[in-house]
Design an enzyme around this catalytic site. Structure first.
Site, PDB file in Angstrom:
ATOM      1  N   GLU A  83       0.844  -1.193   0.000  1.00 31.58           N
ATOM      2  CA  GLU A  83       0.000   0.000   0.000  1.00 31.58           C
ATOM      3  C   GLU A  83       0.883   1.248   0.000  1.00 31.58           C
ATOM      4  OE1 GLU A  83      -1.937   1.299   3.649  1.00 31.58           O
ATOM      5  OE2 GLU A  83       0.085   2.094   3.740  1.00 31.58           O
ATOM      6  N   CYS A 115      -3.324  -4.891   3.565  1.00 32.70           N
ATOM      7  CA  CYS A 115      -2.313  -5.831   4.077  1.00 32.70           C
ATOM      8  C   CYS A 115      -2.367  -7.195   3.400  1.00 32.70           C
ATOM      9  CB  CYS A 115      -2.473  -5.997   5.584  1.00 32.70           C
ATOM     10  SG  CYS A 115      -2.294  -4.459   6.487  1.00 32.70           S
ATOM     11  N   HIS A 238      -2.059 -12.792   9.941  1.00 34.06           N
ATOM     12  CA  HIS A 238      -1.792 -11.359   9.811  1.00 34.06           C
ATOM     13  C   HIS A 238      -1.820 -10.762  11.209  1.00 34.06           C
ATOM     14  CE1 HIS A 238      -1.610  -7.281   8.619  1.00 34.06           C
ATOM     15  NE2 HIS A 238      -2.809  -7.004   9.091  1.00 34.06           N
TER      16      HIS A 238
END
Lengths: 350, 136
Positions: A83, A115, A238
């Site tokens: 990003e 992400c 994550h």
């Protein structure tokens, strides 16, 4: 829907990590902004003055090539999820491919999905190699994430990345058993063009965002493969903070010894597209043949990719061919908030 | 760095690619048209290993245009494993940590940019060798 599997069996033939050396303690942010550092991370990694997503991706990719022991010319794709690409228009991936010595007969593209962009690149690499269109493909997740000064995200928005080379299963350090992707339009986090900092949708971050997507992708994958948590030696999630992955892991039946080795957030923060992929590289550094690894990403907006990997006899021969993830974590220089502002380009020079 | 120069030098800047002379086998960096050792044409690319040692160095406190925001930084002469002496910035190291003979390795880093709307230039630099770290 069934678990996704390629036509041809594929594996990870190389992997590599990179984390910048600078660390900002959470206590420095709360010192300046008076916020509460409880429940966040102890440190986050901060890129140096001369580092960005491209340079992070290059070093991670070189480490992956070193472990794969292949000529980079054999790579038919270089895909980077991030990003924080340095350009709005001009690919990071061609710079990285050129630096690696990849030939011109190569796919190159930048992916964006908060992400999850790195594991999206990995899914694409699996599909490319698994369909027989290419022998090898590189997937990278790398970021120099930003948080608005004083915002809760400033405590965790970090920098780092990891690169993976997908190739034939017989040459793999770990072979793919299957994957599952789960997405929906969820407004938990976004950044509009021209804006320096992202915004987050408050209450959408937890239950409707992270937990709904992560739990759905993992449950569908494990059900489809006929697996349970006890079949896995390691589970990597994550990690926007240490709490979310711990809670998700426990809800799915995983124990601390399964998820802790790949949980790096307290030491380096959230490396966004590099986050779960760095957790995976930390686990690959210590995994042994026969170990089964669950890898789960999450990206705001929102979606989650879950993968099941089985470690092969090849992995131990590759682990020491490049610096370990732990080596980069331990190579650290603690900085104060003023240095952080300088490294992040916040000081007006002219 | 002009666009043309940036494009023309991309392999040597990004990948640390020099040349090996096809006549006398001398290893050359940066790449050039004529081998300085035998005078023959030098056209064969050679990816250098990226390993070397600091031959000499200085700390830049007053920087040329485009590098003002980076001071203080260390500029060094690095003796490459292959032989040629290369001028480059050192990175990931404080100037008081550098010493002559320090083992270093090549990394590709951002070096400058042509204003807020111009091209971003990446270039090889050197940092202290991480090899010991790989043994962790």
């Amino acid at each position: 829907m069934s678990v996704m599997r390629p036509l041809r069996s594929v594996g990870l033939v190389g992997y590599g990590a990179y984390i910048p050396r600078y660390r900002l303690p959470a206590s420095e942010i709360s010192r300046i902004w008076g916020g509460d550092e409880e429940g966040t991370v102890a440190f986050k990694s901060v890129p140096g003055l001369d580092e960005d997503t491209v340079t992070i991706a290059i070093e991670a990719a070189r480490n992956a090539v070193a472990r794969a022991r292949i000529d980079p010319v054999l790579l038919r794709a270089v895909w980077i999820g991030s990003e924080s690409h340095p350009y709005a228009v001009k690919p990071s991936s061609t710079v990285v491919a050129e630096a690696l010595g990849v030939g011109n007969a190569c796919l190159a593209a930048d992916l964006q999905f908060a992400c999850k962009a790195g594991t999206e690149a990995l899914q694409a690499g699996i599909a490319l190699v698994g369909s027989g269109m290419a022998g090898y493909a590189m997937a990278i997740g790398a970021d120099t994430a930003q948080g608005r000064p004083g915002d809760a995200l400033e405590y965790t928005a970090a920098a780092g990345g990891a690169a993976y080379i997908v190739g034939p299963a017989e040459a793999g350090c770990a072979t793919l058993e299957g994957s599952y992707s789960y997405v929906s339009d969820t407004p938990d986090f976004w950044r509009r063009p021209g804006q320096n900092y992202p915004r987050h949708g408050g209450r959408f971050t937890g239950e409707p965002g992270y937990f709904a997507h992560v739990l759905s992708s993992v449950r569908s994958l494990m059900e489809g493969l006929g697996r349970s948590a006890s079949d896995y030696r390691y589970a990597v999630f994550h990690q926007p903070n240490p709490r979310f992955p711990e809670r998700a892991a426990r809800q799915l039946g995983f124990k601390s010894e399964q998820y802790s080795p790949g949980l790096l957030a307290n030491e380096i923060g959230n490396a966004y597209a590099g986050s779960s992929l760095l957790g995976m590289s930390a686990v690959l550094d210590i995994a042994q043949p026969g170990d089964r690894i669950l890898l789960v990403s999450f990206g705001s907006g929102a979606g989650s990719d879950a993968f099941s990997w089985l470690v092969t006899d090849t992995l131990p021969k590759r682990q020491s061919l490049a610096p370990t993830t732990r080596a980069y974590i331990e190579r650290k220089t603690i900085i104060d908030y003023a240095t952080y502002l300088r490294l992040r380009g916040q000081l007006v020079m002219h | 760095m002009s666009l043309a120069s940036s494009w023309r030098t991309r392999k040597f800047r990004l990948g640390f690619v020099g040349e090996i002379c096809p006549q006398c086998h001398a290893k050359l960096f940066p790449p050039r048209d004529i081998c300085p050792h035998c005078g023959g044409p030098a056209k064969e690319p050679l990816a250098f290993s990226g390993h070397g040692t600091v031959y000499s160095y200085t700390t830049m406190s007053v920087a040329p245009r485009g590098f003002e925001g980076q001071t203080p930084y260390v500029a060094a002469l690095v003796k490459t494993e292959e032989g040629p002496l290369v001028t480059a910035q050192l990175t990931d190291v404080a100037s008081d940590e550098v010493f002559i003979g320090m083992p270093v390795e090549m990394v590709t880093r951002h070096i400058n940019e042509e204003g807020d709307d111009g091209i971003i230039n990446y270039h090889f630099k050197f940092r202290p060798e991480l090899a010991a770290a790989a043994k962790h």
